[in-house]
Design a protein around this motif. Structure first.
Motif, PDB file in Angstrom:
ATOM      1  N   THR A 151      37.904  44.595  36.367  1.00 27.39           N
ATOM      2  CA  THR A 151      38.950  44.412  37.365  1.00 27.39           C
ATOM      3  C   THR A 151      39.334  42.947  37.453  1.00 27.39           C
ATOM      4  O   THR A 151      38.463  42.079  37.581  1.00 27.39           O
ATOM      5  N   ALA A 152      40.620  42.651  37.361  1.00 26.20           N
ATOM      6  CA  ALA A 152      41.159  41.295  37.525  1.00 26.20           C
ATOM      7  C   ALA A 152      41.791  41.192  38.909  1.00 26.20           C
ATOM      8  O   ALA A 152      42.560  42.076  39.309  1.00 26.20           O
ATOM      9  N   ILE A 153      41.478  40.117  39.637  1.00 23.42           N
ATOM     10  CA  ILE A 153      41.926  39.968  41.022  1.00 23.42           C
ATOM     11  C   ILE A 153      42.493  38.564  41.235  1.00 23.42           C
ATOM     12  O   ILE A 153      41.840  37.569  40.889  1.00 23.42           O
ATOM     13  N   ASN A 154      43.693  38.477  41.782  1.00 24.91           N
ATOM     14  CA  ASN A 154      44.232  37.183  42.219  1.00 24.91           C
ATOM     15  C   ASN A 154      44.990  37.378  43.529  1.00 24.91           C
ATOM     16  O   ASN A 154      45.065  38.505  44.038  1.00 24.91           O
ATOM     17  N   PRO A 155      45.552  36.331  44.136  1.00 24.64           N
ATOM     18  CA  PRO A 155      46.187  36.486  45.454  1.00 24.64           C
ATOM     19  C   PRO A 155      47.339  37.479  45.503  1.00 24.64           C
ATOM     20  O   PRO A 155      47.726  37.925  46.595  1.00 24.64           O
ATOM     21  N   LEU A 156      47.888  37.845  44.353  1.00 23.75           N
ATOM     22  CA  LEU A 156      49.027  38.764  44.356  1.00 23.75           C
ATOM     23  C   LEU A 156      48.629  40.221  44.144  1.00 23.75           C
ATOM     24  O   LEU A 156      49.465  41.115  44.259  1.00 23.75           O
ATOM     25  N   GLY A 157      47.365  40.470  43.797  1.00 21.13           N
ATOM     26  CA  GLY A 157      46.967  41.856  43.594  1.00 21.13           C
ATOM     27  C   GLY A 157      45.795  41.992  42.643  1.00 21.13           C
ATOM     28  O   GLY A 157      45.099  41.011  42.329  1.00 21.13           O
ATOM     29  N   GLY A 189      53.619  32.678  39.645  1.00 24.03           N
ATOM     30  CA  GLY A 189      52.460  33.478  39.287  1.00 24.03           C
ATOM     31  C   GLY A 189      52.791  34.949  39.301  1.00 24.03           C
ATOM     32  O   GLY A 189      53.852  35.370  39.772  1.00 24.03           O
ATOM     33  N   TYR A 190      51.859  35.730  38.738  1.00 25.07           N
ATOM     34  CA  TYR A 190      52.088  37.162  38.592  1.00 25.07           C
ATOM     35  C   TYR A 190      50.852  37.943  39.044  1.00 25.07           C
ATOM     36  O   TYR A 190      49.716  37.463  38.976  1.00 25.07           O
ATOM     37  N   THR A 191      51.093  39.164  39.462  1.00 25.35           N
ATOM     38  CA  THR A 191      49.995  40.101  39.647  1.00 25.35           C
ATOM     39  C   THR A 191      49.320  40.323  38.297  1.00 25.35           C
ATOM     40  O   THR A 191      50.000  40.455  37.279  1.00 25.35           O
TER      41      THR A 191
END
Length: 222
Positions: free
Chosen positions: A98-104, A20-22
């Motif tokens: 704003t996009a948010i996932n576990p990496l940032g 996965g990616y930021t």
């Protein structure tokens, strides 16, 4: 991934790895397809982060203490809308996505004036009919897009695109204010491919996409 012990080969733990990616900054578009009732926004991420990603969409309008803020309410996986907009305001609206996932997280700000993003949906119910006794004319009729709330007050103008079905040179004419038009000088006995697009009457914003094509052939003498 399993981690065996050196002595017995037994598994102590199992670890699952996910690529996965930021998230990148969202690419955001906003259009007033139902002017003056609402603004509709959509966004994409490129590249895809390959992880579950949440989105927070907010908007603001105004300066200093008079700033109006609110949520752009989700209408789909990657779309939202907000209403109660102010017509002819010279102060830009700003959408913050704003996009948010576990990496940032990553954000994109999109400023715009309301009238600059007017873009109707395509006109609907396009019909092409022969005119009795007229071998070089076609009657074109259509309706404003159903998403355009007050066509009698907020007028639209229309461009017409037509060509012979076999793929000859396309011609575009207009704009015209009415929702019907007599197309003259067409080739007798030939099937024609016709579409129409709409724009705000005051020339604000952009033309819609072309309508679904309609086909028609001029009247042929029995």
């Amino acid at each position: 991934m399993r981690a065996p012990t050196a002595a017995t080969g037994e598994t102590w733990a199992t670890v699952c790895l996910r690529l996965g990616y930021t998230p990148a900054e969202p690419a955001v578009e906003c259009w007033a397809i139902s002017y003056p009732q609402a603004v509709n926004c959509s966004w994409v991420l490129d590249p895809e982060p390959l992880l579950d990603t949440d989105f927070v969409a907010m908007y603001r309008h105004g300066v200093c203490g008079a700033t109006e803020t609110g949520e752009c309410v989700r209408t789909g996986l990657q779309s939202c809308s907000f209403g109660d907009v102010q017509m002819f305001s010279l102060i830009p609206y700003v959408v913050n996505m704003t996009a948010i996932n576990p990496l940032g997280a990553a954000s994109r700000f999109l400023p715009f004036l309301l009238e600059s993003i007017i873009k109707p949906d395509a006109p609907e119910d396009m019909q092409v009919s022969p005119i009795p006794e007229e071998t070089k004319k076609l009657l074109l009729e259509w309706h404003p897009p159903g998403s355009w709330p007050f066509p009698e007050y907020f007028l639209l103008k229309y461009c017409i695109c037509y060509a012979r079905k076999e793929g000859s040179i396309t011609k575009t004419i207009g704009p015209y204010e009415q929702t019907s038009y007599t197309l003259m000088g067409v080739q007798p006995g030939t099937l024609h491919h016709i579409q129409v697009a709409a724009k705000d009457f005051t020339d604000s914003g952009e033309f819609s996409a072309w309508s679904l094509p309609a086909l028609g052939t001029p009247w042929v003498e029995p």
